[in-house]
Design a protein around this motif. Sequence first.
Motif, PDB file in Angstrom:
ATOM      1  N   SER A  48      41.015  27.660  34.409  1.00  0.00           N
ATOM      2  CA  SER A  48      40.713  29.082  34.478  1.00  0.00           C
ATOM      3  C   SER A  48      40.085  29.545  33.171  1.00  0.00           C
ATOM      4  O   SER A  48      40.344  28.990  32.107  1.00  0.00           O
ATOM      5  CB  SER A  48      42.020  29.837  34.707  1.00  0.00           C
ATOM      6  N   GLY A  49      39.270  30.581  33.258  1.00  0.00           N
ATOM      7  CA  GLY A  49      38.748  31.227  32.050  1.00  0.00           C
ATOM      8  C   GLY A  49      39.701  32.341  31.662  1.00  0.00           C
ATOM      9  O   GLY A  49      40.903  32.268  31.947  1.00  0.00           O
ATOM     10  N   GLY A  50      39.166  33.393  31.059  1.00  0.00           N
ATOM     11  CA  GLY A  50      40.015  34.502  30.642  1.00  0.00           C
ATOM     12  C   GLY A  50      40.819  34.131  29.407  1.00  0.00           C
ATOM     13  O   GLY A  50      40.732  33.016  28.899  1.00  0.00           O
ATOM     14  N   SER A  51      41.635  35.071  28.948  1.00  0.00           N
ATOM     15  CA  SER A  51      42.356  34.845  27.688  1.00  0.00           C
ATOM     16  C   SER A  51      43.759  34.283  27.902  1.00  0.00           C
ATOM     17  O   SER A  51      44.305  33.612  27.028  1.00  0.00           O
ATOM     18  CB  SER A  51      42.436  36.158  26.912  1.00  0.00           C
ATOM     19  N   THR A  52      44.371  34.533  29.065  1.00  0.00           N
ATOM     20  CA  THR A  52      45.768  34.153  29.278  1.00  0.00           C
ATOM     21  C   THR A  52      46.043  32.657  29.072  1.00  0.00           C
ATOM     22  O   THR A  52      47.078  32.316  28.480  1.00  0.00           O
ATOM     23  CB  THR A  52      46.240  34.593  30.686  1.00  0.00           C
TER      24      THR A  52
ATOM     25  N   ASP B 133      35.533  29.401  37.517  1.00  0.00           N
ATOM     26  CA  ASP B 133      34.357  30.273  37.489  1.00  0.00           C
ATOM     27  C   ASP B 133      33.729  30.226  36.105  1.00  0.00           C
ATOM     28  O   ASP B 133      34.312  29.716  35.154  1.00  0.00           O
ATOM     29  CB  ASP B 133      34.701  31.710  37.899  1.00  0.00           C
TER      30      ASP B 133
ATOM     31  N   ARG C 295      30.873  32.501  33.442  1.00  0.00           N
ATOM     32  CA  ARG C 295      29.982  33.636  33.145  1.00  0.00           C
ATOM     33  C   ARG C 295      28.637  33.024  32.762  1.00  0.00           C
ATOM     34  O   ARG C 295      28.612  32.118  31.927  1.00  0.00           O
ATOM     35  CB  ARG C 295      30.578  34.423  31.989  1.00  0.00           C
TER      36      ARG C 295
ATOM     37  N   ASN D 151      33.303  30.366  29.571  1.00  0.00           N
ATOM     38  CA  ASN D 151      34.640  29.822  29.876  1.00  0.00           C
ATOM     39  C   ASN D 151      34.767  28.355  29.481  1.00  0.00           C
ATOM     40  O   ASN D 151      35.816  27.924  29.000  1.00  0.00           O
ATOM     41  CB  ASN D 151      34.947  29.977  31.370  1.00  0.00           C
TER      42      ASN D 151
ATOM     43  N   GLY E 297      43.686  32.907  36.787  1.00  0.00           N
ATOM     44  CA  GLY E 297      44.164  34.122  36.160  1.00  0.00           C
ATOM     45  C   GLY E 297      43.965  35.265  37.132  1.00  0.00           C
ATOM     46  O   GLY E 297      43.314  35.098  38.169  1.00  0.00           O
TER      47      GLY E 297
ATOM     48  N   HIS F  54      41.172  40.943  40.672  1.00  0.00           N
ATOM     49  CA  HIS F  54      40.242  39.833  40.905  1.00  0.00           C
ATOM     50  C   HIS F  54      40.867  38.533  40.425  1.00  0.00           C
ATOM     51  O   HIS F  54      41.762  38.510  39.576  1.00  0.00           O
ATOM     52  CB  HIS F  54      38.881  40.078  40.240  1.00  0.00           C
TER      53      HIS F  54
ATOM     54  N   LEU G 128      39.262  34.223  39.826  1.00  0.00           N
ATOM     55  CA  LEU G 128      37.969  33.543  39.751  1.00  0.00           C
ATOM     56  C   LEU G 128      36.935  34.636  39.428  1.00  0.00           C
ATOM     57  O   LEU G 128      37.218  35.541  38.650  1.00  0.00           O
ATOM     58  CB  LEU G 128      37.664  32.832  41.084  1.00  0.00           C
TER      59      LEU G 128
ATOM     60  N   ARG H 255      27.484  35.518  37.689  1.00  0.00           N
ATOM     61  CA  ARG H 255      28.716  34.732  37.698  1.00  0.00           C
ATOM     62  C   ARG H 255      28.531  33.552  38.643  1.00  0.00           C
ATOM     63  O   ARG H 255      27.833  33.652  39.655  1.00  0.00           O
ATOM     64  CB  ARG H 255      29.897  35.572  38.226  1.00  0.00           C
TER      65      ARG H 255
ATOM     66  N   LYS I 163      49.153  44.471  34.211  1.00  0.00           N
ATOM     67  CA  LYS I 163      48.979  43.782  35.496  1.00  0.00           C
ATOM     68  C   LYS I 163      50.135  44.028  36.460  1.00  0.00           C
ATOM     69  O   LYS I 163      50.122  43.532  37.589  1.00  0.00           O
ATOM     70  CB  LYS I 163      48.816  42.276  35.244  1.00  0.00           C
TER      71      LYS I 163
END
Length: 241
Positions: free
Chosen positions: A39-43, A71, A73, A83, A139, A145, A147, A175, A198
């Motif tokens: 997964s991407g994102g920061s988590t 996914d 960017r 990512n 995430g 959302h 992905l 994306r 969240k």
Amino acid sequence: MELHIAKNTQELSENLAAWISNYIQEVLQDQPIFTWALSGGSTPKQLYTLLTKEPYKLIIPWERIHFFWGDERAVPFEDERNNARMAYETLLDVVGVPSENIHVMRTDISPEESAAEYEKTLNKYFKDSDTTFDLVLLGMGDDGHTLSLFPGTEVVHEKKAWVKAFFLKAQDMYRITLTAPVVNEAACVIFMATGNGKALTLKNVIEGSFDAEQFPSQLIRPQDGELHWFVDEAAASALEM
Ligand SMILES: O=C(O)[C@H](O)[C@@H](O)[C@H](O)[C@H](O)COP(=O)(O)O
């Protein structure tokens, strides 16, 4: 679905590192390679970093894991929002995964070409097996959302293709994303979600009525695989269960 609640992001990442490490070793007793969509994102950053330390650095057979992405960017690899770059920096380069095991969603070609190329790669890996990935790590955004399946986008309705590219107006960016059909054929899917921001969305996704247009994370329901949510107390604070 199994819900795992930890005190905070640190504890969640520690629990998840141990869980994933056990799972990888178990799966690799019966098959030669393990396929993992990141997964991407920061988590997940903290999780990735923990996996580069002992005992995981040593006990996970990194050369037998093949990495993919959920996914991407469509920005150059050098861009901080990429990512793949985040995963290389925090995990893949640090533990030294062989480059032939790493399958990035390319951003040096057009998003459509990149999606088509990725679909081919996935086909090669999974066309003869009952399931797709051994593990998909996901995430969830504050808006529900996962992905790059954002509320109100057409890709949320995709029933056939495994990989799609599209222009995300809200972020003025293309994306490339896996779709629900390919993730729902995975052997195991794990969501990570932390923080108060969240909490309400998590409640809607897990306990609310089905409305995937508004909460695309609800689309993720593995047919035969396992579904786990690893969350912290803040994210879980609105749940009734
Ligand atoms: O590239 C991305 O943006 C993602 O892969 C995305 O689906 C992400 O996982 C969520 O937005 C959660 O992001 P955070 O972990 O930063 O909250």
